[in-house]
Design an enzyme around this catalytic site. Structure first.
Site, PDB file in Angstrom:
ATOM      1  N   GLY A  62       0.816  -1.209   0.000  1.00 48.12           N
ATOM      2  CA  GLY A  62       0.000   0.000   0.000  1.00 48.12           C
ATOM      3  C   GLY A  62       0.849   1.257   0.000  1.00 48.12           C
ATOM      4  O   GLY A  62       2.076   1.209   0.162  1.00 48.12           O
ATOM      5  N   ASP A  63       0.199   2.391  -0.246  1.00 45.15           N
ATOM      6  CA  ASP A  63       0.837   3.719  -0.222  1.00 45.15           C
ATOM      7  C   ASP A  63       1.959   3.861  -1.235  1.00 45.15           C
ATOM      8  O   ASP A  63       2.933   4.591  -1.019  1.00 45.15           O
ATOM      9  CB  ASP A  63       1.382   4.027   1.192  1.00 45.15           C
ATOM     10  N   LYS A 110      -0.498   5.419  -5.629  1.00 43.39           N
ATOM     11  CA  LYS A 110      -1.586   5.132  -6.584  1.00 43.39           C
ATOM     12  C   LYS A 110      -2.381   6.388  -6.920  1.00 43.39           C
ATOM     13  O   LYS A 110      -2.725   6.631  -8.078  1.00 43.39           O
ATOM     14  CB  LYS A 110      -2.541   4.070  -5.993  1.00 43.39           C
ATOM     15  N   HIS A 154      -5.408   8.108  -0.565  1.00 45.70           N
ATOM     16  CA  HIS A 154      -4.722   8.357  -1.836  1.00 45.70           C
ATOM     17  C   HIS A 154      -4.485   9.860  -1.977  1.00 45.70           C
ATOM     18  O   HIS A 154      -5.426  10.646  -1.958  1.00 45.70           O
ATOM     19  CB  HIS A 154      -5.554   7.816  -3.002  1.00 45.70           C
ATOM     20  N   THR A 190      -5.424  -6.967   4.592  1.00 43.15           N
ATOM     21  CA  THR A 190      -6.745  -6.353   4.691  1.00 43.15           C
ATOM     22  C   THR A 190      -7.779  -7.425   4.372  1.00 43.15           C
ATOM     23  O   THR A 190      -7.430  -8.587   4.144  1.00 43.15           O
ATOM     24  CB  THR A 190      -6.853  -5.102   3.790  1.00 43.15           C
ATOM     25  N   ARG A 236       0.011   7.347  10.933  1.00 43.88           N
ATOM     26  CA  ARG A 236       0.995   6.473  11.584  1.00 43.88           C
ATOM     27  C   ARG A 236       2.305   6.465  10.794  1.00 43.88           C
ATOM     28  O   ARG A 236       2.295   6.501   9.560  1.00 43.88           O
ATOM     29  CB  ARG A 236       0.475   5.026  11.639  1.00 43.88           C
ATOM     30  N   ARG A 276       5.316   5.030   8.794  1.00 42.76           N
ATOM     31  CA  ARG A 276       5.443   3.802   8.001  1.00 42.76           C
ATOM     32  C   ARG A 276       6.806   3.173   8.237  1.00 42.76           C
ATOM     33  O   ARG A 276       7.798   3.882   8.410  1.00 42.76           O
ATOM     34  CB  ARG A 276       5.282   4.121   6.503  1.00 42.76           C
ATOM     35  N   SER A 313       8.073   8.102 -11.321  1.00 37.96           N
ATOM     36  CA  SER A 313       7.643   9.295 -10.594  1.00 37.96           C
ATOM     37  C   SER A 313       8.815   9.858  -9.796  1.00 37.96           C
ATOM     38  O   SER A 313       9.520   9.119  -9.105  1.00 37.96           O
ATOM     39  CB  SER A 313       6.477   8.936  -9.683  1.00 37.96           C
TER      40      SER A 313
HETATM   41  P1  GDP Z   1      -1.425   5.692  -2.270  1.00 36.96           P
HETATM   42  O1  GDP Z   1      -2.179   5.205  -1.094  1.00 36.96           O
HETATM   43  O2  GDP Z   1      -0.815   4.575  -3.055  1.00 36.96           O
HETATM   44  O3  GDP Z   1      -2.215   6.623  -3.140  1.00 36.96           O
HETATM   45  O4  GDP Z   1      -0.184   6.526  -1.699  1.00 36.96           O
HETATM   46  P2  GDP Z   1      -0.258   7.623  -0.504  1.00 36.96           P
HETATM   47  O5  GDP Z   1      -0.888   8.843  -1.021  1.00 36.96           O
HETATM   48  O6  GDP Z   1      -0.810   7.016   0.722  1.00 36.96           O
HETATM   49  O7  GDP Z   1       1.294   7.825  -0.210  1.00 36.96           O
HETATM   50  C1  GDP Z   1       2.181   8.218  -1.193  1.00 36.96           C
HETATM   51  C2  GDP Z   1       2.861   9.526  -0.725  1.00 36.96           C
HETATM   52  O8  GDP Z   1       3.996   9.767  -1.520  1.00 36.96           O
HETATM   53  C3  GDP Z   1       1.978  10.730  -0.866  1.00 36.96           C
HETATM   54  O9  GDP Z   1       2.307  11.650   0.143  1.00 36.96           O
HETATM   55  C4  GDP Z   1       2.376  11.287  -2.231  1.00 36.96           C
HETATM   56  O10 GDP Z   1       2.142  12.688  -2.347  1.00 36.96           O
HETATM   57  C5  GDP Z   1       3.832  10.988  -2.243  1.00 36.96           C
HETATM   58  N1  GDP Z   1       4.425  10.716  -3.568  1.00 36.96           N
HETATM   59  C6  GDP Z   1       3.896  10.049  -4.623  1.00 36.96           C
HETATM   60  N2  GDP Z   1       4.806   9.910  -5.610  1.00 36.96           N
HETATM   61  C7  GDP Z   1       5.934  10.505  -5.161  1.00 36.96           C
HETATM   62  C8  GDP Z   1       7.248  10.652  -5.719  1.00 36.96           C
HETATM   63  O11 GDP Z   1       7.565  10.204  -6.814  1.00 36.96           O
HETATM   64  N3  GDP Z   1       8.175  11.296  -4.944  1.00 36.96           N
HETATM   65  C9  GDP Z   1       7.876  11.795  -3.725  1.00 36.96           C
HETATM   66  N4  GDP Z   1       8.835  12.418  -3.055  1.00 36.96           N
HETATM   67  N5  GDP Z   1       6.658  11.669  -3.174  1.00 36.96           N
HETATM   68  C10 GDP Z   1       5.708  11.015  -3.875  1.00 36.96           C
HETATM   69  P1  IMO Z   2      -3.807   2.653   0.418  1.00 38.76           P
HETATM   70  O1  IMO Z   2      -4.935   2.433  -0.555  1.00 38.76           O
HETATM   71  C1  IMO Z   2      -1.281   0.975   3.536  1.00 38.76           C
HETATM   72  C2  IMO Z   2      -3.126  -2.007   6.186  1.00 38.76           C
HETATM   73  C3  IMO Z   2      -3.281  -1.610   7.639  1.00 38.76           C
HETATM   74  C4  IMO Z   2      -3.140  -2.976   8.298  1.00 38.76           C
HETATM   75  C5  IMO Z   2      -3.862  -3.900   7.315  1.00 38.76           C
HETATM   76  C6  IMO Z   2      -5.328  -4.183   7.689  1.00 38.76           C
HETATM   77  O2  IMO Z   2      -3.701   4.046   0.917  1.00 38.76           O
HETATM   78  O3  IMO Z   2      -2.543   2.095  -0.117  1.00 38.76           O
HETATM   79  P2  IMO Z   2      -7.550  -2.740   7.549  1.00 38.76           P
HETATM   80  O4  IMO Z   2      -7.920  -1.448   8.202  1.00 38.76           O
HETATM   81  O5  IMO Z   2      -7.629  -2.722   6.065  1.00 38.76           O
HETATM   82  O6  IMO Z   2      -8.299  -3.907   8.119  1.00 38.76           O
HETATM   83  O7  IMO Z   2      -6.003  -2.969   7.958  1.00 38.76           O
HETATM   84  O8  IMO Z   2      -3.829  -3.233   6.067  1.00 38.76           O
HETATM   85  N1  IMO Z   2      -3.724  -1.056   5.213  1.00 38.76           N
HETATM   86  C7  IMO Z   2      -3.019  -0.208   4.460  1.00 38.76           C
HETATM   87  N2  IMO Z   2      -1.697   0.060   4.447  1.00 38.76           N
HETATM   88  N3  IMO Z   2      -2.104   1.574   2.661  1.00 38.76           N
HETATM   89  C8  IMO Z   2      -3.433   1.311   2.646  1.00 38.76           C
HETATM   90  O9  IMO Z   2      -4.251   1.794   1.705  1.00 38.76           O
HETATM   91  C9  IMO Z   2      -3.943   0.406   3.601  1.00 38.76           C
HETATM   92  N4  IMO Z   2      -5.174  -0.059   3.880  1.00 38.76           N
HETATM   93  C10 IMO Z   2      -5.021  -0.962   4.855  1.00 38.76           C
HETATM   94  O10 IMO Z   2      -2.262  -0.726   8.036  1.00 38.76           O
HETATM   95  O11 IMO Z   2      -1.796  -3.373   8.304  1.00 38.76           O
HETATM   96 MG    MG Z   3      -2.256   5.499   0.976  1.00 37.80          MG
END
Ligand code: GDP
Ligand code: IMO
Ligand code: MG
Length: 431
Positions: A12-13, A16, A41, A238, A310, A312, A420
């Site tokens: 995750g994170d 996307k 996101h 999840t 939280r 990471r 990216s």
């Molecule tokens: P998602 O859940 O997959 O959409 O990702 P999140 O938004 O939770 O976490 C990604 C984080 O990295 C966000 O704060 C974005 O703004 C940041 N981000 C995405 N792409 C880049 C990149 O290429 N470089 C940097 N420095 N930050 C990025």
């Molecule tokens: P995005 O879409 C990162 C993790 C939680 C936990 C496990 C189960 O932003 O990438 P849940 O609440 O789904 O039952 O938690 O999954 N988790 C994520 N970690 N990015 C996410 O979403 C997550 N959605 C759930 O931290 O370990």
């Molecule tokens: Mg995320």
């Protein structure tokens, strides 16, 4: 027509939101197919940062229809809050968003059960987002869930009473927690009836019509493949299928609708919550490597959860994880994010195998305890001191960064199609 599934292929994170927002202008429809407000996101456009939990990351674009599919779980309070945030920013959400009438609703008792289960697990807790995701999917599978369409059912009151009898017994008698009041649940249902039901639609029908008209569809995943309930690090996962295949069931389309699968991953690895993470270098407790690379990733990458805040956990790129994801998702191209975060490291590492009980392992063992015991086998490459932040062409990249990317492609047996180099929509290299 080129329809694309865009999914996270680590924990995750991966970025996307950024990638989907960037691709959205080329697409006509962006659709979420699983997960709920556990997702966060992030979209960065200049000085404006938007974090979306339920709403597809195409919502900022004028001509893009956003759909929330039947495979998702929707929290009325949070979704309405999200809609209001966008409305305040003058985004005409009511014109751009439709929600499947088959969506499951997350109700206050799901959040209460999520919290009670985690508390009861103590040290063995999963570290969920606390958003009621697991209990809501449980109710769906147990056929006692309440869907958006059910808000108009005559027997809703009776079903609610039955559910409350069950959950309050569990909460008070099994977990020793407080019961949930009927009025809190009714408040959520009333809000959903008032604000979400007007946007309810038959999503498969819309997708069929759009598809016949030649429109392009982008399927947006949440979480990541290693959090998939079947293919991830079970039980530290999840409660939904996060893999590309879930796009079909979670929206009601056939396999012929998918042309490409874009696997989104960071140039390193992060994880929030508990569970095995073979290449982990750094977490909230410390655990620094000698070069402090894990702390560098956490600090430079601002690695804090978009949903829960939280910290990471961070570590090196794990090619075994990405190979696993390429396999189970049929990934046709990789989008590598956060390359810029590695700027300034003397060396960069790539995990190309695990060593377990003296044996070399090149796949993800199904047993979490076995994965926990796996030690990473690294390839070490020289780092670079130049900045890649905001780079928009390959020529701007240092040779050592290019060498790392080439090695990732070779080891993962998948081409990198996007790179990216910063959080902003414009910080991208198309390859
Ligand atoms: P998602 O859940 O997959 O959409 O990702 P999140 O938004 O939770 O976490 C990604 C984080 O990295 C966000 O704060 C974005 O703004 C940041 N981000 C995405 N792409 C880049 C990149 O290429 N470089 C940097 N420095 N930050 C990025
Ligand atoms: P995005 O879409 C990162 C993790 C939680 C936990 C496990 C189960 O932003 O990438 P849940 O609440 O789904 O039952 O938690 O999954 N988790 C994520 N970690 N990015 C996410 O979403 C997550 N959605 C759930 O931290 O370990
Ligand atoms: Mg995320």
């Amino acid at each position: 027509m080129t329809n694309t599934v865009a999914i996270g292929i680590q924990w995750g994170d991966e970025g996307k939101g950024k990638i989907v927002d960037l691709l959205a202008p080329k697409m006509d429809v962006v659709a979420r197919f699983q997960g709920g407000p556990n997702a966060g996101h992030t979209l960065v456009i200049g000085d404006e940062t938007t974090v979306l939990n339920h709403i597809p990351s195409g919502i900022l674009h004028t001509d893009t229809l956003s759909l929330i599919g039947n495979g998702t779980v929707v929290d009325p309070f949070r979704l309405v809050e999200e809609m209001d945030m966008l409305l305040a920013a003058k985004i005409p959400v009511h014109e751009r968003l439709r929600i499947s009438d088959r969506c499951q609703l997350i109700l206050p008792y799901h959040r209460a059960l999520d919290a009670a289960r985690e508390a009861a697990k103590g040290d063995g807790k999963i570290g969920t987002t606390g958003r009621g995701i697991g209990p809501c999917y449980e109710d769906k599978t147990a056929r006692r869930g309440i869907r958006l369409v059910d808000l108009t059912c005559e027997d809703l009151d009776a079903r609610l009473d039955e559910n409350l009898r069950y959950v309050n017994f569990m909460l008070t008698q099994f977990f020793g927690a407080e019961p949930v009041s009927r009025s809190d649940v009714v408040e959520a249902l009333d809000l959903a009836r008032e604000r979400l039901l007007p946007l309810a639609a038959d999503v498969p029908l819309i997708l069929q019509q759009r598809s016949r008209a030649g429109d392009r569809i982008l399927f947006e995943g949440a979480q990541g493949s290693m959090l998939d309930v079947d293919h991830g690090t079970y039980p530290f996962v999840t409660s939904s299928n996060t893999v590309s295949g879930a796009a079909l069931a979670g929206l009601g389309v056939g396999p012929g609708q998918v042309d490409e699968v874009l696997g989104i991953c960071k140039a390193y690895t992060t994880r929030v919550g508990a569970g095995p993470f073979p290449t982990e270098l750094y977490n909230a407790e410390g655990m620094c490597d000698s070069e402090n690379s894990g702390r560098h990733m956490a600090e430079k990458g601002h690695e804090f959860g978009a949903t829960t805040g939280r910290p990471r956990r961070t570590g090196w790129f794990d090619a075994i994880v990405v190979q696993h994801a390429v396999r189970i998702n049929g990934v046709t191209g990789l989008a590598i994010t956060k390359l810029d975060v590695l700027d300034g490291l003397k060396e960069v590492k790539l995990c190309v195998a695990y060593e377990c009980d003296g044996e070399r392992v090149e796949y993800i063992p199904a047993d979490c305890k076995v994965l926990e015991a796996c030690m990473p086998v690294y390839e070490t490459l020289p780092g670079w001191s130049e900045s890649t932040f905001g780079a928009t062409s390959q020529e701007q990249l240092p040779e050592n960064a290019k060498a790392l990317l080439k090695r990732i492609e070779d080891v993962c047996e998948c081409p990198i199609t996007m790179l990216s180099t910063g959080p902003d929509r414009d910080h991208i290299i198309h390859l």
